[in-house]
Write a protein that holds these residues in place. Structure first.
Motif, mmCIF file in Angstrom:
data_model
loop_
_atom_site.group_PDB
_atom_site.id
_atom_site.type_symbol
_atom_site.label_atom_id
_atom_site.label_comp_id
_atom_site.label_asym_id
_atom_site.label_seq_id
_atom_site.Cartn_x
_atom_site.Cartn_y
_atom_site.Cartn_z
ATOM 1 N N GLY A 137 50.289 30.827 39.707
ATOM 2 C CA GLY A 137 49.264 30.747 39.297
ATOM 3 C C GLY A 137 48.990 29.499 38.613
ATOM 4 O O GLY A 137 49.101 28.152 39.128
ATOM 5 N N SER A 138 48.583 29.739 37.551
ATOM 6 C CA SER A 138 48.445 28.400 36.672
ATOM 7 C C SER A 138 49.496 27.963 35.017
ATOM 8 O O SER A 138 49.146 27.723 34.425
ATOM 9 C CB SER A 138 46.891 29.233 35.662
ATOM 10 O OG SER A 138 47.482 29.694 34.995
ATOM 11 N N ARG A 287 47.346 38.897 34.517
ATOM 12 C CA ARG A 287 47.388 38.850 35.867
ATOM 13 C C ARG A 287 46.603 37.989 36.498
ATOM 14 O O ARG A 287 46.899 37.145 37.699
ATOM 15 C CB ARG A 287 47.244 40.583 36.410
ATOM 16 C CG ARG A 287 46.616 41.043 38.253
ATOM 17 C CD ARG A 287 45.744 41.620 37.782
ATOM 18 N NE ARG A 287 44.751 41.854 37.981
ATOM 19 C CZ ARG A 287 42.967 41.230 38.288
ATOM 20 N NH1 ARG A 287 43.938 40.166 39.134
ATOM 21 N NH2 ARG A 287 42.111 40.574 37.572
ATOM 22 N N GLN A 288 45.140 37.543 36.046
ATOM 23 C CA GLN A 288 44.764 36.986 36.682
ATOM 24 C C GLN A 288 45.611 35.185 36.964
ATOM 25 O O GLN A 288 45.130 34.501 38.046
ATOM 26 C CB GLN A 288 43.217 36.901 36.450
ATOM 27 C CG GLN A 288 42.156 38.226 36.352
ATOM 28 C CD GLN A 288 40.940 38.040 35.922
ATOM 29 O OE1 GLN A 288 40.437 38.243 35.000
ATOM 30 N NE2 GLN A 288 39.776 37.470 36.818
ATOM 31 N N ALA A 289 45.352 35.363 35.822
ATOM 32 C CA ALA A 289 46.300 33.464 35.764
ATOM 33 C C ALA A 289 47.273 33.398 36.835
ATOM 34 O O ALA A 289 47.111 32.297 36.677
ATOM 35 C CB ALA A 289 46.291 33.532 34.570
ATOM 36 N N GLY A 291 47.692 34.886 39.915
ATOM 37 C CA GLY A 291 47.123 34.809 40.499
ATOM 38 C C GLY A 291 47.064 36.075 41.556
ATOM 39 O O GLY A 291 47.119 35.621 43.232
ATOM 40 N N ASP A 293 46.029 40.093 43.300
ATOM 41 C CA ASP A 293 45.064 41.032 43.572
ATOM 42 C C ASP A 293 45.457 42.013 42.437
ATOM 43 O O ASP A 293 44.907 42.752 41.641
ATOM 44 C CB ASP A 293 44.594 41.246 44.196
ATOM 45 C CG ASP A 293 43.292 41.934 44.575
ATOM 46 O OD1 ASP A 293 43.061 42.500 43.876
ATOM 47 O OD2 ASP A 293 42.765 42.089 45.826
ATOM 48 N N HIS A 317 42.300 46.703 40.207
ATOM 49 C CA HIS A 317 43.210 45.724 40.375
ATOM 50 C C HIS A 317 44.310 46.691 40.620
ATOM 51 O O HIS A 317 45.874 46.390 39.865
ATOM 52 C CB HIS A 317 42.928 44.572 39.323
ATOM 53 C CG HIS A 317 42.220 43.960 39.547
ATOM 54 N ND1 HIS A 317 42.014 42.799 40.650
ATOM 55 C CD2 HIS A 317 41.100 43.892 38.884
ATOM 56 C CE1 HIS A 317 40.914 42.517 40.652
ATOM 57 N NE2 HIS A 317 39.342 43.159 39.511
#
Length: 587
Positions: A137-138, A287-289, A291, A293, A317
């Motif tokens: 991700g990031s 989790r979001q960073a 990437g 779901d 999620h």
């Protein structure tokens, strides 16, 4: 609470007995000294070669007073394969000598469990990384190893605001370790494991766990140190000296030390922001960073509470939830400990009575235990250990005994420990407690622990609940009162969401595993949570404790995550999980 190390502590905890018996190695010139680590414990193996070409060996644990154990059989093949057999421990270490002769890379097996373990020559350089840096991700990740050097992964940091509401001020760099999946095409939903305590590090607790190895065959394992633990702005405090036998065995934590802990923690943190709900939001931001779901969430001991809080706050999620040694948000530390200890002690005594060898050596174990408790109630026991005088009260005896009953190998020594105490010999009890204290030293960030417990648990205790849950037990209400005093010394607490202690209802597939002999989180604490989770299954291990580890439960957890459902799981193997043989007087 602690994970099986351990269990957890896993806990860890999960590995108290394994740590007491580790490995040795050998080499084409296998003679000499080899050094390794399991978790925080240093291990030294020495191998000697006789004139006839045969080998002998010893294993020393420096952190346990240089306890030295003989290796019963050492075999070494020209191919570089080494095998060490420690029969009295039921343990075997098998390793392969590295090409340059500087390392033994192998596996330690004991009681149906196995962990990776590498020994190196003193001064030998660490092997080069096999993993390559990557960005998930990031979040940029670099090759790394666990502190003991046995597990390679990818590590990185992710910053979050300490105060998530104001989104301003100090930031915390959350410590992350990813253990990449072994599959060529990993599943899209990784496995996030949450540590116990509160106060333990996920990065330290889970890399060696058997279920971690099985789960990562198909998907990444993601370990995030909760804020205040591990390397995520740790709120670590030293509350006692391990060299002081009276402090370890006979005294609760000093209230002055707790006040000092708060003062030191306040220099680097707003401790009111170190709660389970805030950590759940940290985790979702990670989790979001990254990437992802959907994720699969695992928790052990207190980590089960964190997992359930995450489920409540971010359930959309979550693909699956697996919980071992279940403590829901309704579980108020330390309220269940009194009945948990009572049930565990009575259960172990019953098992001894049903075991021919144990019953022969300890026919009156139940009576002896009650006599010990009654005598301590009348007056403290006085004895010496490590050339120091110790005074032991009933309260401290019961409190420390509860921790011993977390670990199956210590449970096997329970009859001998109690019989010895009944005879006036407190050395087995004292030595075991001090050994466990040494193993757990530094594993729990006490500042983070107090920050959570003094916000989420102790303030919610009521006098009626205290009377109901502690009356007539060996422990009584003593530990509850101690926690209340500790939290008063800790000072102002954080705030909680209104629904924090309410039931968590979800249809997300959930597997709950409880040990019938668990002195902290017995099945009774798991049943209400299972009832409220519509798509759940509770599996009770009849001879399971708080830190029970087995290939059976490892497989159940991995299979559950793989299929995304607890339906159809064959749990019959749990009936074959047994405590180690009880220690007899002859041993």
């Amino acid at each position: 609470m602690k994970t099986r190390w351990g269990t957890c502590v896993l806990i860890a905890l999960l590995f108290a007995a394994t740590l007491l018996a580790a490995q040795g190695a050998s080499v084409r010139n296998v003679s000499g000294e080899w050094q390794g680590m399991v978790g925080r414990q240093h291990l030294v193996v020495k191998i000697e070669r006789a004139a006839d070409g045969s080998f002998t060996g010893t294993l020393t644990v420096p952190d346990q007073g240089n306890v030295t154990l003989p290796v019963d059989d050492v075999s070494f093949a020209p191919t570089g394969a080494l095998k060490l057999d420690l029969k009295r421990l039921g343990a075997v270490y098998e390793a392969q000598l590295s090409d340059d002769g500087s390392a033994l890379v192998g596996t330690w097996r004991q009681g149906g469990n196995s962990i990776a373990l590498t020994f190196r020559r003193p001064g030998a350089a660490t092997a080069q990384f096999t993993l390559k840096a990557r960005t998930l991700g990031s979040i940029p990740l670099e090759p790394c190893r666990t502190k003991d050097g046995n597990t390679e992964g990818l590590c990185g940091k992710y910053e979050v605001y300490e105060n998530r509401t104001s989104k301003s001020g100090r930031k915390i760099a959350l410590n992350i370790m990813v253990l990449p999946a072994l599959a060529a095409k990993p599943a899209p939903d990784p496995w996030f494991a949450l540590a116990g305590g509160p106060g333990q590090s996920a990065v330290e607790a889970y890399p060696l766990a058997g279920y971690t190895a099985k789960v990562r065959e198909l998907r990444d394992a993601v370990l995030v140190d909760q804020r205040g633990t591990g390397q995520s702005n740790p709120l670590q405090c030293k509350l006692q000296s391990l060299e002081d036998a009276q402090a370890v065995l006979g005294e609760p934590y000093s209230l002055e030390k707790i006040r000092e802990c708060r003062a030191e923690s306040d220099k680097k943190a707003d401790t009111t922001q170190y709660t389970t709900s805030i950590f759940a939001d940290d985790l979702d931001e990670v989790r979001q960073a990254m990437g992802f779901d959907k994720i699969n969430v695992f928790g052990g001991s207190y980590g089960t509470k964190a997992a359930l809080v995450y489920l409540r706050r971010h359930g959309d999620h979550v693909r699956t939830v697996a919980l071992e040694a279940v403590a829901s948000p309704q579980f108020l530390i330390p309220l269940p400990f009194a009945k948990g200890l009572q049930s565990s002690v009575d259960g172990v005594i019953a098992l001894c009575a049903a075991d021919a060898a144990c019953h022969k050596d300890y026919p009156d174990l139940g009576v002896e235990f009650k006599t010990v408790v009654e005598l301590l109630e009348k007056s403290p026991a006085r004895f010496e250990i490590r050339n120091q005088s110790v005074t032991l009260s009933r309260e401290m005896f019961a409190s420390k005994l509860r921790s011993l009953l977390y670990v199956p190998q210590f449970v096997s020594g329970f009859p001998f420990i109690i019989h010895s105490a009944h005879q006036g010999n407190w050395t087995p009890y004292a030595a075991t407690v001090m050994g466990l204290a040494s193993l757990m030293e530094g594993a729990v960030a006490r500042g983070a622990s107090f920050a959570a417990i003094c916000t989420e648990d102790v303030p919610a205790l009521t006098e009626s609940a205290i009377r109901r849950e502690t009356r007539g037990t060996y422990l009584g209400d003593s530990q509850v009162r101690r926690y209340q005093e500790c939290c008063k010394a800790w000072g102002p607490a954080g705030s909680l969401p209104r629904d924090f202690h309410s039931a968590i209802r979800s249809r997300v597939p959930t597997l709950l595993i409880s040990g019938a002999l668990d002195p902290a989180t017995p099945p009774e604490t798991a049943k209400p949570a299972a009832h409220d989770l519509a798509n759940s299954r509770l599996i009770i291990v009849k001879q399971g404790t708080h830190g029970t580890g087995s290939q059976c439960t490892d497989g159940l957890i991995a299979d559950f995550v793989k299929q995304g459902s607890a339906a159809g799981l064959d749990a019959s193997c749990t009936d074959q999980i047994h405590l180690p043989a009880f220690q007899t007087r002859a041993q």
